[in-house]
Design an enzyme around this catalytic site. Structure first.
Site, PDB file in Angstrom:
ATOM      1  N   CYS A  15       0.853  -1.189   0.000  1.00 27.50           N
ATOM      2  CA  CYS A  15       0.000   0.000   0.000  1.00 27.50           C
ATOM      3  C   CYS A  15       0.891   1.242   0.000  1.00 27.50           C
ATOM      4  O   CYS A  15       2.108   1.143   0.135  1.00 27.50           O
ATOM      5  CB  CYS A  15      -0.939   0.018   1.205  1.00 27.50           C
ATOM      6  SG  CYS A  15      -0.072   0.202   2.773  1.00 27.50           S
ATOM      7  N   CYS A  18       3.449   1.696   2.675  1.00 27.35           N
ATOM      8  CA  CYS A  18       4.747   1.044   2.477  1.00 27.35           C
ATOM      9  C   CYS A  18       5.685   1.965   1.709  1.00 27.35           C
ATOM     10  O   CYS A  18       6.858   2.128   2.069  1.00 27.35           O
ATOM     11  CB  CYS A  18       4.569  -0.265   1.708  1.00 27.35           C
ATOM     12  SG  CYS A  18       3.637  -1.538   2.595  1.00 27.35           S
ATOM     13  N   ASP A 430      -2.228   8.400 -29.127  1.00 31.02           N
ATOM     14  CA  ASP A 430      -1.356   8.024 -30.230  1.00 31.02           C
ATOM     15  C   ASP A 430      -2.215   7.928 -31.489  1.00 31.02           C
ATOM     16  O   ASP A 430      -3.431   7.733 -31.406  1.00 31.02           O
ATOM     17  CB  ASP A 430      -0.707   6.678 -29.911  1.00 31.02           C
ATOM     18  CG  ASP A 430       0.083   6.134 -31.085  1.00 31.02           C
ATOM     19  OD1 ASP A 430       0.896   6.881 -31.639  1.00 31.02           O
ATOM     20  OD2 ASP A 430      -0.126   4.958 -31.444  1.00 31.02           O
ATOM     21  N   ASP A 629      -0.658   1.926 -28.295  1.00 25.40           N
ATOM     22  CA  ASP A 629      -0.702   0.486 -28.547  1.00 25.40           C
ATOM     23  C   ASP A 629       0.645  -0.108 -28.916  1.00 25.40           C
ATOM     24  O   ASP A 629       0.766  -1.318 -29.034  1.00 25.40           O
ATOM     25  CB  ASP A 629      -1.688   0.189 -29.684  1.00 25.40           C
ATOM     26  CG  ASP A 629      -1.116   0.565 -31.047  1.00 25.40           C
ATOM     27  OD1 ASP A 629      -0.498   1.652 -31.152  1.00 25.40           O
ATOM     28  OD2 ASP A 629      -1.263  -0.225 -31.999  1.00 25.40           O
ATOM     29  N   ASP A 633       5.111   3.686 -27.695  1.00 27.43           N
ATOM     30  CA  ASP A 633       4.264   4.385 -26.727  1.00 27.43           C
ATOM     31  C   ASP A 633       4.569   3.998 -25.283  1.00 27.43           C
ATOM     32  O   ASP A 633       4.122   4.669 -24.345  1.00 27.43           O
ATOM     33  CB  ASP A 633       2.782   4.074 -26.994  1.00 27.43           C
ATOM     34  CG  ASP A 633       2.344   4.458 -28.390  1.00 27.43           C
ATOM     35  OD1 ASP A 633       2.745   5.544 -28.846  1.00 27.43           O
ATOM     36  OD2 ASP A 633       1.621   3.674 -29.021  1.00 27.43           O
TER      37      ASP A 633
END
Length: 758
Positions: A15, A18, A430, A629, A633
């Protein structure tokens, strides 16, 4: 002063507390100048003065806090992540089994309560054994984390949990030895239940956050393991890519991946460079042109001179960009954790003061110290103050939203995405494969003479029937879609990088670039206006010539997705500004942007520049969601506040993202935004309910009138309230609580594990 950077992949973070504990520990370490902790990717990047502190001390700080440093080898790291999940599951099974046994024993005792004046040793001793077994068995790691946190003056959830667990253990032992009126079994049960709950909470977090990520390894797998090196004598030898040096000559055959960055010495070919630029149209390469490792050589044979190896190679640079972006991505402190920063020390102080009050106050009233009441008060405060419901508020909202998203084909991989989507005000898209389909296709057929478009397409398809060029495939595909019949040419000649010549129905036909046709003496005056119009649309234009006369033009481009325009409009209506970013040229990018309704365009942007552009938007105060994709990217997806990958894209993009859209539909990004916004609203409602229970419970517990078992029951009720708020509306509406997202997530992971990219 020598500044050094060290970057580690850390195991055991569950979490944002931490991440905050690690950050505080390093801030209190002499010689450490800066630290970035990414919970989402479990990365820590430390900048330090190596004259004041060495790397051994830097690593020991992490290990002392109870965290592990994973092997830098990506494949070994993957196995370590799997082992951590298995270990967490084992701890959960052991602690869960002990909790069930204790719960059964307590129900039995409640049934016989009137017949039992005091707890019996037959109950007390086995319960003590279970308690010690859970606390110092599966729960031992929590104590280690709490101890090292306390040693550094850090108060976190581990410290609060262990305060409650040891208080229960102490109360039970005192009941066995000093105060027989203490409900021994119930005190011990508190220790077991809070420990088991914490293990459950961390296991749930580990399942939600930890993904089988071998993304960088998959990225490097794009590069072939061997290459054909040409010696000074002209012989060809196959050698490992690692043995290549700058200046070596390498031969690449058609259809092969290019193993290194290089410059063309001999040959001409078309090369698919979408790995770097995202551009779907292959590029013509000849003598003197640069090529990128990981690209695919499509048609001709090339002789290359190696220009970059090792860390200077393109794929390694992208891998490094992703690693750095992960470590430096701003951490998101969940709303619950921001409150817990003050809540944890507050509960500890109230528990201590409550105990002291019932020891001292009765004396002031002329009575005797009430140790039992003080013990009840302190333990009940710790139990009711332990944020069970608080800890479940965000995960439950995530599970609810995740199931709802899965029903729409969306995989929400990060809890941060739910919170951040609410604040996103820039949607960076993109172009190739995101706004567009990502493959060359015929977008326009223009008849220049009196012939029909069908006749132009038939002539072009017949001439291109024997061609292996991707643009020829696009023409043949369109002919088949339109039902246009075409014949094989009687003769065929391919002019690399320019076009084709053929004989069709005993007539001379040429299909190719307008510039090449002009060089061949073809008069393009009658088609000049149409050529210019198609090129302004960002299309690649091929002229179709029969017997020296231009009969038509074919415009080839990357088709825009059917829902792209609607998605851009939805983003604008939601107050989010859409921005296009692409490695493609400005003319093509602007044409696509105009068609879908995007005003701001960034064209000709390379992978590292994409990440820099995202960073500049963030520095300007914007929350940025990035949709992409491809490999090009991946660094930008990691850098963005919310990275969204198209599920039909590359595995490296999927692994770099917080949200995955299963399939090719772009509209899912706005569906994810709406679900994320709704889930964050549900999280805030859960937190309000949880804090109400915790706040009221702690206040009542200070009276010392709350029995420990009733404190545990109240804690269960608080979790139930959060659970009901998370799912009741969904069940009543008939949506159900879907878990399909798990299956879809496994589908994505199986692609990564079982189908490496070639």
């Amino acid at each position: 002063m020598a500044n050094t950077q060290a970057q580690y992949n850390v195991g055991g973070m569950s979490c944002s507390f931490c991440a905050e504990s690690i950050r505080k520990a390093y801030e209190r370490t002499d010689g450490v100048e800066d630290v970035d902790v990414s919970l989402a990717h479990e990365e820590v990047l430390v900048s330090y003065d190596d004259e004041l502190v060495d790397e051994v001390q830097i690593k020991d700080t992490l290990r002392d806090l109870g965290y592990t440093i994973r092997d830098p080898d990506k494949r070994t790291r993957f196995e370590e992540q799997r082992a951590e999940l298995d270990d967490a599951k084992r701890k959960l099974v052991l602690s869960g089994a002990a909790s069930l046994v204790l719960a059964g024993l307590m129900l039995y005792m409640i049934g016989r309560y009137r017949m039992l004046e005091h707890d019996s040793l037959w109950y007390d001793l086995p319960t003590l054994a279970l308690t010690l077994g859970v606390m110092f068995g599966p729960g031992r790691y929590i104590k280690e984390k709490a101890y090292h946190s306390l040693r550094r003056g850090i108060l976190n959830q581990h410290v609060l949990l262990e305060a409650g667990a040891f208080a229960g253990l102490l109360g039970g032992v005192l009941g066995l030895t000093v105060f027989p009126q203490f409900p021994t079994v119930h005190f011990f049960a508190v220790s077991v239940f809070v420990t088991a709950y914490h293990i459950l909470s961390e296991y749930t977090s580990l399942v939600v956050r930890t993904r089988a990520s071998r993304s960088v390894q998959e990225l490097l797998d794009l590069r072939p393991e061997t290459a054909r090196r040409v010696t000074e004598d002209g012989d060809v030898e196959e050698v490992p890519v690692e043995e290549l040096d700058v200046g070596d000559r390498v031969r690449i055959k058609p259809g092969e991946s290019i193993p290194v960055d290089g410059s063309v010495l001999e040959g001409t070919s078309t090369v698919d460079e979408s790995v770097a630029t995202g551009e779907s149209i292959p590029q013509e390469k000849g003598s003197g042109d640069e090529v990128i490792g990981g690209s695919v050589n499509e048609t001709g044979t090339l002789l290359l001179e190696v220009t970059a190896t090792g860390e200077d190679a393109f794929l390694n640079q992208v891998a490094r960009e992703i690693e750095e972006a992960r470590a430096m991505k701003p951490g998101i402190v969940q709303l619950a954790d921001r409150v817990l920063e003050y809540f944890v020390p507050g509960v500890l102080v109230i528990a201590l003061l409550s105990f002291l009050f019932w020891l001292v106050a009765p004396i002031a009233w002329g009575g005797e110290p009430t140790v039992q009441r003080g013990a009840f008060a302190a333990l009940a405060v710790l139990v009711l103050g332990y944020p069970c419901a608080l800890g479940m508020a965000t995960p439950l909202a995530l599970i609810r939203g995740g199931g709802k998203a899965a029903n729409r084909g969306i995989l929400m991989r990060s809890g941060d995405a739910f919170q951040l989507f609410t604040d996103v005000d820039r949607l960076v898209l993109d172009k190739t494969g995101t706004i567009t389909v990502g493959e060359p296709a015929v977008s326009a057929v223009v008849a220049v003479t009196d012939r029909s478009e069908q006749a132009v397409l038939r002539t072009a398809a017949s001439a291109e029937a024997f061609s292996e060029h991707p643009l020829a495939d696009a023409i043949l595909d369109r002919a088949e879609e339109r039902g246009v019949e075409y014949d094989d040419p009687e003769t065929f000649e391919s002019v690399t990088g320019k076009g084709v010549r053929a004989t069709v129905d005993e007539r001379d036909v040429a299909v190719g670039k307008p510039g090449w046709l002009s060089e061949e003496g073809i008069d393009l005056t009658s088609a000049a206006g149409e050529v210019d119009r198609l090129q302004r649309r960002g299309l690649t234009v091929s002229g179709v010539v029969r017997d020296g006369e231009v009969i038509g033009l074919i415009g080839i481009g990357d088709e825009i997705k059917a829902d792209a325009t609607a998605t851009v409009r939805r983003a604008t209506d939601a107050g989010i500004e859409p921005v296009m970013i692409t490695g493609d040229n400005e003319r093509t990018a602007k044409a696509v942007a105009d068609e879908v309704g995007i005003d701001r365009v960034m064209a000709g942007v390379l992978p590292d520049e994409k990440r820099a552009e995202i960073g500049r938007l963030q520095e300007a105060g914007h929350r940025v969601a990035m949709v992409g994709d491809g490999i090009n990217d991946a660094p930008a997806l990691t850098q963005s506040d919310v990275g969204v990958a198209i599920g039909a894209g590359t595995d490296i993009a999927i692994e770099s993202a917080d949200v995955v859209l299963m399939g090719e539909r772009l509209g899912g990004v706005m569906d994810a935004h709406e679900i994320g916004t709704e889930s964050y609203r549900k999280t805030r409602q859960n937190l309000l309910a949880a804090f109400s229970f915790n706040g009221i419970g702690v206040a009542v517990a200070t009276t010392g009138l709350v029995h420990p078992i009733w404190a545990m029951i109240a804690m269960v009720l608080s979790v139930s309230a959060v659970l009901a708020n998370s799912f009741a509306g969904q069940l009543l509406s008939g949506e159900g609580v879907s878990t399909d997202f798990t299956v879809q997530e496994q589908d994505v992971e199986s692609r990564i594990e079982e189908a490496p990219l070639d």
